[in-house]
Enzyme design. Structure first.
Site, PDB file in Angstrom:
ATOM      1  N   ASP A 237      -0.548   5.740   0.838  1.00 21.33           N
ATOM      2  CA  ASP A 237      -1.104   6.462  -0.298  1.00 21.33           C
ATOM      3  C   ASP A 237      -1.182   5.452  -1.440  1.00 21.33           C
ATOM      4  O   ASP A 237      -0.511   4.406  -1.422  1.00 21.33           O
ATOM      5  CB  ASP A 237      -0.273   7.694  -0.673  1.00 21.33           C
ATOM      6  CG  ASP A 237      -1.097   8.673  -1.520  1.00 21.33           C
ATOM      7  OD1 ASP A 237      -2.147   8.263  -2.054  1.00 21.33           O
ATOM      8  OD2 ASP A 237      -0.684   9.840  -1.656  1.00 21.33           O
TER       9      ASP A 237
HETATM   10  C1  BGC Z   1      -3.444  10.793  -3.630  1.00 20.88           C
HETATM   11  C2  BGC Z   1      -4.261  10.700  -2.368  1.00 20.88           C
HETATM   12  C3  BGC Z   1      -5.582  10.042  -2.648  1.00 20.88           C
HETATM   13  C4  BGC Z   1      -5.315   8.689  -3.253  1.00 20.88           C
HETATM   14  C5  BGC Z   1      -6.561   7.939  -3.615  1.00 20.88           C
HETATM   15  C6  BGC Z   1      -3.335   9.465  -4.332  1.00 20.88           C
HETATM   16  O1  BGC Z   1      -2.768   9.634  -5.596  1.00 20.88           O
HETATM   17  O2  BGC Z   1      -2.154  11.261  -3.338  1.00 20.88           O
HETATM   18  O3  BGC Z   1      -4.453  11.981  -1.814  1.00 20.88           O
HETATM   19  O4  BGC Z   1      -6.339   9.948  -1.486  1.00 20.88           O
HETATM   20  O5  BGC Z   1      -4.578   8.852  -4.449  1.00 20.88           O
HETATM   21  O6  BGC Z   1      -7.125   8.468  -4.763  1.00 20.88           O
END
Ligand code: BGC
Length: 754
Positions: A237
């Site tokens: 993530d």
């Molecule tokens: C989120 C993800 C997301 C990623 C990219 C993170 O903060 O938890 O779900 O895909 O950011 O934006």
């Protein structure tokens, strides 16, 4: 994205030529959304993008919080809505559309879907997740992933694992036992991984039992790859990496986004020091290259999609996402005759149609319910906004205007819901209530008109107990995407019958919810003390009241379930139960029934929830029509994860198969005798005496040695206390006829004999 020079890549050839520095660079992104290129070897950078209920491609500035606008894309209902359709075929078609939009934007991987369980209705990101039930979430996400990937682009199943809250999401340690993980928090991931083979899995920010998911070899390698056979790429993530080299060793292939050189420095130092073998780095680098190779054929420039067709699909999805919770007969409204309709509520005009944060889509168009309600009828329609969406204060003038509109109308359609500031990625809700001015507005309107239809817009359950008695009908609209307005009008005017079913329980009070008191934890720790009992498993096991049960949803027609037949066959891991029945549309309109099958073990030797969803089928029927429904339950569907055997097992015994229209509306039941496995608990000297005595091999041998002492142990009452004593302790009691030093050999012989 960087346009790839060629549409193919020879991974082995590239691997053979990469320098150590190039390998290190490939293990991290090059910016917010792109992988690293190695131009001299023809390795292009590919772009990944958020969603997943639409594409969020940031062409210009990049941020994660959804602040910078992204290119226009179809905004389908977020997962909370889509899940309520219980429609696998629809999810697949939405997936195909998403895949086509990815191709048109040359996006390699759509970052979703999220299949985390709704442990508490307070989780700020519940609108992005499907359900409190892993089977339902897993089935729907499987179809979505299959749809997207059928177009030659990838998905990223997220957030693995146990990311069930936003509070302290980047650091909190989820303290949870393995059985709960395996039965509740893992199965949706497992189902999608094993059936749809997502190209990537995104690890979560949080820690699981103290270890960051981004560097947990048990999660990322043992469970994901060894147990489930995952062969794709694991991406972090965004910003979830703590120590990059540990991630490489654990099975985290790609760090996203780039980390100002920190990740690279960590890997470089570990390789130089010898704590990380270059061969381990090679494994993750090869996976990055395989991802690039896999997607190249789909990334030809100049592709497009049909925005009108996708908008129509978004409308179809929205129609199916809304759940009719109650209806005294006021709905459907006749669009061609009748008195004035008062549409009240700002959200009728300014829809709340998706959640806030990284999933936020810039829709290709946005249609509100007020316009659609006006266009769909020849009746007189008046409108009053009634409240200011983001305000916690009632506005007397707006309320007075709304009351006047309601007084002069035959029926009121009142749009209520959560302001977007109430639910977002990054933080959790603090309560389950609608803003107070909205409830006050309902009461004021109801005082002058007793035909009030409430339409809700919210991404996760709200408490309705205090006010739903004021409503003549209650339509839970969730968040319906860009075509939610006309879809709502279609439902209210009876163009189609509502067919959504709750994918999450609507609780009476926050205090009744399973994680109350332990959500969101404190001091960096959240304990999942409710264990297996989340959602309806909790309410049904405790026989606790709910406002609306899991699986509930009304239609404008009625359905009858009949002729349930249940037949068990096979044994052990090969055991299965065939379930068949007939569903009939007994009303006068077309509609869809969602037949739900729950299993309730009757003779379990371990704790089992009262009942668990083991299958479902959505059936569309014309008035008077019938259709057969049949499904097969496997040993895995009926079994449980045994912490003792460290695998899924099936106990023999009676299982009640319950078939119905919600977890509380069981229409038919049948008990079936299932032949499970011969489960023998492995022995050790410290196993309780009862386990020794029951063991098919050790038991008889021990009884011989025990002589008359066995009578004491077998005594129904007094022996109970003795049988609970570890065998090794018994051997130490004065005069006990079995010797301590014999136990290890006895245990070993017994264990290897079964
Ligand atoms: C989120 C993800 C997301 C990623 C990219 C993170 O903060 O938890 O779900 O895909 O950011 O934006």
């Amino acid at each position: 994205m960087t346009a790839p020079a060629s549409r193919s890549l020879d991974v082995d050839a590239v691997m053979a030529q990469l320098t150590l520095e190039e390998k290190i660079s490939l293990a991290s992104g090059s910016d917010f959304w792109r992988t690293q290129a190695v131009e001299r070897l023809g390795v292009p950078a590919v772009m990944v993008c958020d969603g997943p209920h639409g594409l969020r491609k940031q062409a210009g500035g990049s941020d994660q919080a959804g602040i910078q606008e992204s290119v226009p894309a179809t905004c389908f209902p977020p997962a909370a809505g889509l899940a309520s359709t219980w429609d696998v075929d629809l999810l697949r078609r939405v997936g195909v559309a998403l895949g086509d939009e990815c191709r048109a934007e040359e996006v390699a991987v759509l970052l979703g879907p999220g299949v985390n369980m709704k442990r508490s209705p307070l989780c700020g990101r519940n609108f992005e997740y499907f359900s409190e039930d892993p089977l339902l979430a897993g089935e729907l996400a499987t179809a979505l992933v299959q749809g997207v990937q059928s177009r030659g682009v990838g998905t990223s199943l997220k957030h693995f694992a146990a990311n069930n809250q936003e509070t302290e999401r980047m650091s909190v340690s989820v303290e949870v036992d393995e059985r709960t993980l395996r039965e509740i928090y893992f199965p949706a991931f497992e189902r999608v991984v094993t059936r749809a083979r997502p190209w990537t899995v995104m690890c979560s920010y949080n820690r699981v039992n103290g270890v960051y998911a981004s560097q947990d070899p048990w999660l990322l390698t043992q469970v994901l790859r060894a147990d489930w056979g995952f062969e794709g790429l694991v991406v972090s993530d965004w910003g979830a990496v703590d120590e990059r080299w540990r991630g490489v060793a654990a099975g985290l292939d790609l760090e996203m986004p780039s980390s100002a050189g920190t990740g690279e420095a960590s890997i470089r130092a570990a390789v130089e020091e010898g704590t990380l073998a270059e061969a381990e780095l090679d494994v993750v680098v090869a996976r990055v290259l395989e991802l690039v190779q896999r997607v190249l054929p789909a990334l030809a420039p100049g592709q497009s999609f049909d925005p009108d067709a996708h908008h129509a699909l978004a409308r179809e999805a929205a129609r199916q996402s809304a759940v009719l919770l109650s209806n005294d007969g006021v709905l459907p409204l006749d669009p061609s005759s009748g008195g004035r309709i008062a549409v009240v509520g700002e959200m009728a005009r300014s829809p709340r149609y998706q959640g806030t944060g990284s999933s936020q889509v810039n829709p290709t168009r946005l249609e509100d319910a007020l316009t659609a309600l006006r266009e769909g009828t020849s009746r007189d329609v008046v409108f009053a906004p009634g409240y200011v969406t983001e305000s916690e204060q009632s506005d007397d003038a707006l309320v007075a205007e709304a009351v006047e509109a309601a007084r002069s109308a035959e029926v009121v359609v009142l749009f209520l819901g959560l302001p977007s500031s109430y639910e977002s990625e990054g933080y959790d809700r603090e309560h389950l209530d609608l803003p107070a001015p909205q409830v006050a507005l309902l009461e004021a309107v109801r005082a002058v008109n007793d035909r009030v239809v409430v339409v809700l817009s919210n991404g996760s359950a709200v408490a309705v107990d205090a006010w739903q008695h004021h409503t003549a009908a209650l339509l839970e609209g969730w968040l319906l995407g860009q075509a939610g307005g006309p879809a709502t009008a279609d439902l209210l005017y009876g163009v189609v019958s509502p067919s959504g079913r709750l994918a999450e329980t609507v609780p009476v009070r926050l205090e009744d919810t399973p994680a109350y008191g332990s959500f969101p934890g404190d001091s960096g720790v959240v304990r999942y003390g409710e264990g297996l009992l989340i959602g309806y498993r909790w309410y049904d096991t405790r026989r606790a009241p709910v406002s609306h049960p899991f699986g509930h949803g009304l239609s404008y027609t009625t359905f009858e379930h009949s002729d349930l037949a249940v037949r068990a066959s096979g044994a052990g891991a090969e055991a299965s139960v065939e379930v068949s029945l007939t569903v009939t549309n007994t009303g006068s309109r077309a509609g869809a029934e969602v037949v739900q099958v729950y299993s309730a073990p009757q003779d379990a030797g371990v704790f089992r929830p009262e009942q668990e969803l083991v299958g479902f089928a959505r059936v569309q029927l014309e008035p008077g029509a019938s259709a057969p429904v049949s499904l097969v339950l496997s040993a895995r569907d009926l079994g449980h994860w045994s912490p003792v055997h460290r695998r899924w097992v099936l106990e023999s015994g009676r299982y009640e198969v319950r078939v119905g229209a919600s977890s509380r509306d069981v229409r038919q039941r049948a008990v079936v005798e299932v032949q499970g496995e011969d489960l023998v608990v492995p022995l050790s000297p410290s196993s309780e005496a009862s386990l020794w005595l029951e063991h098919p091999v050790a038991g008889p041998r021990l009884r011989e040695q025990l002589g008359t002492a066995v009578e004491m142990l077998d005594d129904p009452q007094h022996g109970q206390m003795m049988r609970a004593i570890p065998m090794v302790r018994l051997t130490r009691y004065p005069g006990f006829p079995v010797r301590e030093e014999d136990l290890p050999r006895l245990a070993e012989e017994a264990n290897s004999a079964v």
